[in-house]
Write an enzyme that holds these catalytic residues in place. Structure first.
Site, PDB file in Angstrom:
ATOM      1  CG  ASP A  87      -1.987   0.978   1.273  1.00  0.00           C
ATOM      2  OD1 ASP A  87      -2.416   1.400   0.187  1.00  0.00           O
ATOM      3  OD2 ASP A  87      -2.447   1.339   2.380  1.00  0.00           O
ATOM      4  CG  HIS A  88      -0.362   4.827   0.093  1.00  0.00           C
ATOM      5  ND1 HIS A  88      -0.792   5.793  -0.780  1.00  0.00           N
ATOM      6  CD2 HIS A  88      -1.465   4.437   0.790  1.00  0.00           C
ATOM      7  CE1 HIS A  88      -2.094   5.991  -0.620  1.00  0.00           C
ATOM      8  NE2 HIS A  88      -2.530   5.163   0.314  1.00  0.00           N
ATOM      9  CG  ASP A 109       0.928   7.538  -3.685  1.00  0.00           C
ATOM     10  OD1 ASP A 109       0.810   8.348  -4.635  1.00  0.00           O
ATOM     11  OD2 ASP A 109       0.408   7.703  -2.575  1.00  0.00           O
ATOM     12  CD  GLU A 139      -3.024   8.227  -4.997  1.00  0.00           C
ATOM     13  OE1 GLU A 139      -2.814   7.187  -4.344  1.00  0.00           O
ATOM     14  OE2 GLU A 139      -3.310   9.311  -4.471  1.00  0.00           O
ATOM     15  CG  HIS A 185      -5.502   8.070   3.137  1.00  0.00           C
ATOM     16  ND1 HIS A 185      -4.940   8.718   2.076  1.00  0.00           N
ATOM     17  CD2 HIS A 185      -5.588   6.760   2.776  1.00  0.00           C
ATOM     18  CE1 HIS A 185      -4.669   7.844   1.114  1.00  0.00           C
ATOM     19  NE2 HIS A 185      -5.056   6.646   1.508  1.00  0.00           N
ATOM     20  CG  HIS A 218      -5.971   4.670  -1.936  1.00  0.00           C
ATOM     21  ND1 HIS A 218      -4.887   4.235  -1.200  1.00  0.00           N
ATOM     22  CD2 HIS A 218      -5.837   4.120  -3.169  1.00  0.00           C
ATOM     23  CE1 HIS A 218      -4.142   3.455  -1.966  1.00  0.00           C
ATOM     24  NE2 HIS A 218      -4.693   3.368  -3.169  1.00  0.00           N
ATOM     25  N   GLY A 219      -8.931   5.663   0.949  1.00  0.00           N
ATOM     26  CA  GLY A 219      -9.647   6.512   1.909  1.00  0.00           C
ATOM     27  C   GLY A 219     -11.134   6.240   1.939  1.00  0.00           C
ATOM     28  CG  ASP A 263      -5.710   1.007   7.984  1.00  0.00           C
ATOM     29  OD1 ASP A 263      -6.027   0.258   8.931  1.00  0.00           O
ATOM     30  OD2 ASP A 263      -4.579   1.519   7.901  1.00  0.00           O
TER      31      ASP A 263
END
Ligand code: G3H
Ligand code: 13P
Ligand code: ZN
Length: 316
Positions: A87-88, A109, A139, A185, A218-219, A263
Site C-alpha cells: 500500500d502506497h 504512489d 495513482e 485517508h 483509497h480513503g 483501514d
C-alpha cells in the site's frame, strides 16, 4: 491455492459489478479476523501492507502470517484467493523489495510528483513487477489525509483530471489506477455539517475513457458512528469523526471501482472494542482477554463491508 495477483480478481469484479476489499494488516489478530470473515463469506481478498506496517511487524512476519491464513483456509476446505499488496509504495526500492519478498501486487504512489515524473517512476516499477508476474497500481490525483508520516492538507488535495488518465495508463502499463474523487485517508473526512459527497461525474468520465479498466478508491472507510460513539463513551476522544456513507461506496463498486481500501474502520472497531473491554473488565491484564473480542470485532466489520459495500460475498 497459493497467493494470486489482482488480475483475475479485477476482471471478475468489473464484469460482476462488485469490488474487492483491500484491508490493511499489521498483526496476527487483524489477519485472522479478516481472513476468517472472507472464508465464511467466500469472498476474494486483498491484504495490503503499508511501509509503516512493514516497519512495525517486519515483512517476513506478515508474509508468514498470511501464508498461515491461506493454509488454515485450505485445511478448512476453502480455496481462498488472496493477493498481498504493498500500500502506497513511495519509491522503486520499496516496490522491488516487496516484489522480491513475495508480494503479488504493489502500489507505486507517484501522486506527489509532477505528471511526467509520476509516469517515469510508475513505468520503472511496472517493468520490474511485470517481469516477475506482479501487478501494479498507480495513482493520479492527490487525496487529503495522513499516509504514514505524510500529511496532505486539504488545500494540496486535487481531484484526478480525467483528461490525463489515458496517457498515464498507456505510457506506464499499470494494471489499475487509484483516483481522487473526494475520499480521504483517516477518520476525519468531512467537517461537521458538511455533506459527504463523491465526484461520481469524474468517475463516470474516467470509466468512459478507460472501458473495462479497474479503478481503485483509497480513503474509503465509513467511520461508522456506532464505533465512534463507543470510543468516546469508553474514554476516547474522537470528536466529529466522519466517513463516506456505505451506500455511496456500494454505488462506486457497481461502476469501474474494483478495489476499495479500508483501514480506519478496522482500527476503529478494534480500538472501540478494547476500550469497552477494559471498562467492563478493569482487572484484566492477559492480552488474550482483550485481543479475542478485538479480533472478533475485525471479523464482524469485514463481514459488514463484504455485504454492505463490496458485494463480493460468494464470488470465489
Ligand atoms: O493509507 C494509509 C493506510 O491507512 C495505512 O496507514 O501508513 O499508518 O500504516 P499507515
Ligand atoms: P481509510 O483511512 O479510509 O480506511 O483508507 C485506507 C487506505 O486508503 C489505505 O491505503
Ligand atoms: Zn490509501
Amino acid at each position: 491455492m497459493g497467493l494470486v495477483t489482482t488480475k483475475e480478481m479485477f476482471k471478475n469484479a468489473y464484469e460482476g459489478g462488485y469490488a474487492i476489499g483491500a484491508f490493511n494488516v499489521n498483526n496476527m489478530e487483524i489477519i485472522q479476523g479478516i481472513t476468517e470473515a472472507a472464508m465464511e463469506e467466500k469472498a476474494p481478498l486483498i491484504l495490503q501492507v503499508s511501509a509503516g506496517a512493514r516497519k512495525y511487524a517486519k515483512h517476513i512476519y506478515l508474509m508468514k502470517l498470511i501464508e498461515a491464513a491461506l493454509a488454515d483456509a485450505g485445511a478448512q476446505g476453502v480455496d481462498l484467493p488472496i493477493a498481498v499488496h504493498l500500500d502506497h509504495g513511495d519509491d522503486f526500492e520499496i516496490c522491488k523489495s516487496c516484489i522480491d519478498g513475495g508480494f503479488t501486487s504493489v502500489m507505486i504512489d507517484g501522486s506527489k510528483h509532477s505528471f511526467e515524473d509520476n509516469i517515469a517512476l510508475t513505468k520503472q516499477v511496472v517493468e520490474y513487477a511485470h517481469s516477475k508476474g506482479v501487478t501494479v497500481e498507480g495513482e493520479l490525483g492527490k487525496l487529503a489525509g495522513i499516509e504514514d508520516d505524510v500529511n496532505v492538507s486539504e488545500a494540496d488535495a486535487q481531484f484526478t483530471n480525467p483528461a490525463e488518465v489515458e496517457e498515464f495508463v498507456t505510457k506506464t502499463g499499470v494494471d489499475s489506477l487509484a483516483i481522487a474523487i473526494g475520499t480521504s485517508h483517516g477518520a476525519f473526512k468531512f467537517k461537521p455539517g458538511q455533506k459527504p459527497q463523491l465526484r461520481f461525474d469524474i468517475l463516470e468520465n474516467i470509466q468512459k475513457r478507460l472501458p473495462g479498466f479497474p479503478i481503485v478508491l483509497h480513503g474509503a472507510s465509513s467511520v461508522i458512528p456506532e464505533f465512534v460513539d463507543m470510543v468516546n463513551q469508553y474514554g476516547g476522544k474522537m470528536p466529529d469523526a466522519i466517513g463516506i456513507p456505505e451506500e455511496m461506496l456500494r454505488q462506486a463498486a457497481k461502476m469501474a471501482v474494483c478495489k476499495i481500501n479500508i483501514d480506519s474502520d478496522l482500527r476503529l472497531a478494534m480500538t472501540a472494542t478494547v476500550r469497552k473491554h477494559f471498562a467492563d473488565n478493569p482487572g484484566h491484564f492477559d492480552p488474550r482477554q482483550y485481543l479475542t473480542p478485538a479480533r472478533a470485532a475485525i471479523k464482524d466489520m469485514v463481514k459488514r463491508k463484504l455485504v454492505n459495500v463490496l458485494g463480493c460475498s460468494g464470488k470465489i
